[in-house]
Write a protein that holds these residues in place. Structure first.
Motif, PDB file in Angstrom:
ATOM      1  N   LYS A  34       0.740  -1.079  -0.112  1.00 29.11           N
ATOM      2  CA  LYS A  34       0.084   0.146  -0.063  1.00 29.11           C
ATOM      3  C   LYS A  34       1.032   1.216   0.151  1.00 29.11           C
ATOM      4  CE  LYS A  34      -3.164   0.024   2.915  1.00 29.11           C
ATOM      5  NZ  LYS A  34      -3.879  -0.344   4.353  1.00 29.11           N
ATOM      6  N   LYS A  35       1.963   1.143   0.802  1.00 25.02           N
ATOM      7  CA  LYS A  35       2.733   2.386   0.954  1.00 25.02           C
ATOM      8  C   LYS A  35       3.459   2.807  -0.564  1.00 25.02           C
ATOM      9  CE  LYS A  35       6.265   4.456   3.643  1.00 25.02           C
ATOM     10  NZ  LYS A  35       7.196   5.282   2.508  1.00 25.02           N
ATOM     11  N   ASN A  36       3.917   1.502  -1.002  1.00 19.50           N
ATOM     12  CA  ASN A  36       4.727   1.574  -2.302  1.00 19.50           C
ATOM     13  C   ASN A  36       3.729   2.171  -3.272  1.00 19.50           C
ATOM     14  OD1 ASN A  36       5.534   0.603  -5.114  1.00 19.50           O
ATOM     15  ND2 ASN A  36       7.269  -0.139  -3.934  1.00 19.50           N
ATOM     16  N   LYS A  41       2.619   6.449  -6.874  1.00 18.55           N
ATOM     17  CA  LYS A  41       1.603   7.141  -7.839  1.00 18.55           C
ATOM     18  C   LYS A  41       1.804   8.474  -7.691  1.00 18.55           C
ATOM     19  CE  LYS A  41      -3.637   7.266  -8.138  1.00 18.55           C
ATOM     20  NZ  LYS A  41      -4.721   7.053  -7.708  1.00 18.55           N
ATOM     21  N   ALA A  42       1.969   9.054  -6.466  1.00 18.39           N
ATOM     22  CA  ALA A  42       2.157  10.368  -6.183  1.00 18.39           C
ATOM     23  C   ALA A  42       3.478  10.992  -6.996  1.00 18.39           C
ATOM     24  CB  ALA A  42       2.195  10.840  -4.653  1.00 18.39           C
ATOM     25  N   ALA A  43       4.638  10.069  -6.843  1.00 20.89           N
ATOM     26  CA  ALA A  43       5.959  10.581  -7.532  1.00 20.89           C
ATOM     27  C   ALA A  43       5.639  10.467  -9.010  1.00 20.89           C
ATOM     28  CB  ALA A  43       6.973   9.444  -7.071  1.00 20.89           C
ATOM     29  N   MET A  44       5.022   9.655  -9.748  1.00 21.99           N
ATOM     30  CA  MET A  44       4.872   9.470 -11.194  1.00 21.99           C
ATOM     31  C   MET A  44       4.133  10.897 -11.761  1.00 21.99           C
ATOM     32  SD  MET A  44       5.935   6.480 -12.441  1.00 21.99           S
ATOM     33  CE  MET A  44       4.816   6.540 -14.156  1.00 21.99           C
ATOM     34  N   ASN A 197      12.233   0.371 -11.564  1.00 19.48           N
ATOM     35  CA  ASN A 197      12.548   1.541 -10.744  1.00 19.48           C
ATOM     36  C   ASN A 197      13.311   2.574 -11.172  1.00 19.48           C
ATOM     37  OD1 ASN A 197      11.942  -0.062  -8.164  1.00 19.48           O
ATOM     38  ND2 ASN A 197      13.720  -1.417  -8.980  1.00 19.48           N
ATOM     39  N   LEU A 198      12.643   3.945 -11.057  1.00 16.24           N
ATOM     40  CA  LEU A 198      13.501   5.033 -11.372  1.00 16.24           C
ATOM     41  C   LEU A 198      14.479   5.390 -10.660  1.00 16.24           C
ATOM     42  CD1 LEU A 198      10.174   7.119 -12.643  1.00 16.24           C
ATOM     43  CD2 LEU A 198      12.045   5.893 -13.986  1.00 16.24           C
ATOM     44  N   PRO A 199      15.408   6.356 -10.957  1.00 14.38           N
ATOM     45  CA  PRO A 199      16.474   6.612  -9.881  1.00 14.38           C
ATOM     46  C   PRO A 199      16.314   7.201  -8.357  1.00 14.38           C
ATOM     47  CG  PRO A 199      17.235   7.426 -12.053  1.00 14.38           C
ATOM     48  CD  PRO A 199      15.634   6.917 -11.887  1.00 14.38           C
ATOM     49  N   ASP A 200      15.079   7.578  -8.393  1.00 10.52           N
ATOM     50  CA  ASP A 200      14.577   8.194  -7.243  1.00 10.52           C
ATOM     51  C   ASP A 200      13.983   7.305  -6.364  1.00 10.52           C
ATOM     52  OD1 ASP A 200      12.202   8.045  -8.630  1.00 10.52           O
ATOM     53  OD2 ASP A 200      11.554  10.094  -8.099  1.00 10.52           O
ATOM     54  N   GLY A 201      13.738   5.935  -6.894  1.00 10.29           N
ATOM     55  CA  GLY A 201      13.221   4.801  -6.053  1.00 10.29           C
ATOM     56  C   GLY A 201      11.784   4.580  -6.696  1.00 10.29           C
ATOM     57  N   THR A 202      11.143   5.775  -7.283  1.00 12.66           N
ATOM     58  CA  THR A 202       9.737   5.553  -8.119  1.00 12.66           C
ATOM     59  C   THR A 202       9.640   4.078  -8.678  1.00 12.66           C
ATOM     60  OG1 THR A 202       9.546   7.556  -8.089  1.00 12.66           O
ATOM     61  CG2 THR A 202       7.969   6.550  -9.401  1.00 12.66           C
ATOM     62  N   GLN A 203       8.591   3.368  -8.302  1.00  9.97           N
ATOM     63  CA  GLN A 203       8.214   2.369  -9.081  1.00  9.97           C
ATOM     64  C   GLN A 203       7.124   2.534 -10.181  1.00  9.97           C
ATOM     65  OE1 GLN A 203       8.073  -1.207  -6.051  1.00  9.97           O
ATOM     66  NE2 GLN A 203       9.350  -1.905  -7.796  1.00  9.97           N
ATOM     67  N   TYR A 204       7.168   1.805 -11.325  1.00 12.17           N
ATOM     68  CA  TYR A 204       6.328   1.924 -12.415  1.00 12.17           C
ATOM     69  C   TYR A 204       6.350   0.425 -13.042  1.00 12.17           C
ATOM     70  CZ  TYR A 204      10.225   2.240 -15.460  1.00 12.17           C
ATOM     71  OH  TYR A 204      11.473   2.082 -16.295  1.00 12.17           O
TER      72      TYR A 204
END
Length: 232
Positions: A34-36, A41-44, A197-204
């Protein structure tokens, strides 16, 4: 007799420990998922990227569609087709008309299939919590104390199944797998998503593959070329 009684009590305690441990693992995994999902979602929303969709029929590539994706000021995900789209050549004559009719029918199915994929991506943390609260989540240990697979039945509709594989050591989602249908509930389709994973840790969802055996259809969706939406 006393030894047998002690053995049964010990076996019961061991069994109870396993169940409790599994319940605790489930709870921890749910919270991480849930946290991930919420954080990513916010970081994207600060990124833009290219979505490339390739369609295969009977193992033959039929078309490629590319779209530039970004979040508009109203927060809605926007997709604009680029010049990178291609289609297979059309045969002429009567055969061409027959092919064109079949293509129109298949094109409609492909649109529905792609739309269906996006109803599962990204997974909704509230739906996940609801299924967990209802006691329907099943957990499978992939690697003790590290990797787990959680299954969420009836995620979107009755009879479907969404599964999320998670690495607890990195608190990252590894894959998402879905079994559902598009038109006919008897014709199951399966799609598998590998998370990146993007460099800032954002997952997609990096790569998504949908297989519809009844239609001899395969769809691959690749998200790439990520950059900060504020940088032109």
């Amino acid at each position: 007799m006393k030894k047998m009684y002690l053995f049964l009590v010990l076996a019961l305690l061991i069994g109870t420990t396993k169940v409790s441990a599994q319940t605790e693992d489930t709870k921890k995994n749910i919270e991480i998922i849930k946290k991930n999902l919420t954080d990513s979602k916010a970081a994207m929303k600060k990124y833009e990227w290219i979505e490339t969709t390739t369609t295969f029929l009977n193992g033959e590539q039929k078309g490629v569609t590319q779209k530039q994706c970004y979040y508009a000021v109203d927060g809605k995900l926007t997709k604009v087709e680029t010049g990178g789209s291609t289609e297979a050549k059309k045969p002429g004559g009567l055969r061409g008309k027959i092919v064109e009719n079949k293509k129109a029918e298949m094109s409609d199915y492909v649109k529905k299939a792609i739309a269906k994929i996006h109803t599962y991506l990204p997974p909704n943390s509230q739906k996940i919590q609801k299924i967990y609260a209802d006691g329907k989540v099943a957990i499978q240990v992939l690697e003790p104390n590290k990797k787990f697979k959680l299954s969420f039945p009836d995620y979107n509709e009755t009879g479907d199944l969404l599964s999320i594989s998670l690495d607890m050591s990195t608190q990252k989602i590894m894959t998402v797998n879905v079994s559902t249908s598009v038109d006919d509930p008897k014709e199951k389709v399966v799609f598998n998503i590998t998370y990146s994973n993007l460099p800032d840790g954002t997952q997609y969802p990096g790569t998504t593959t949908l297989d519809a055996p009844a239609k001899n259809l395969k769809i691959e969706i690749l998200n790439s070329g990520f950059k900060n939406a504020g940088v032109k």
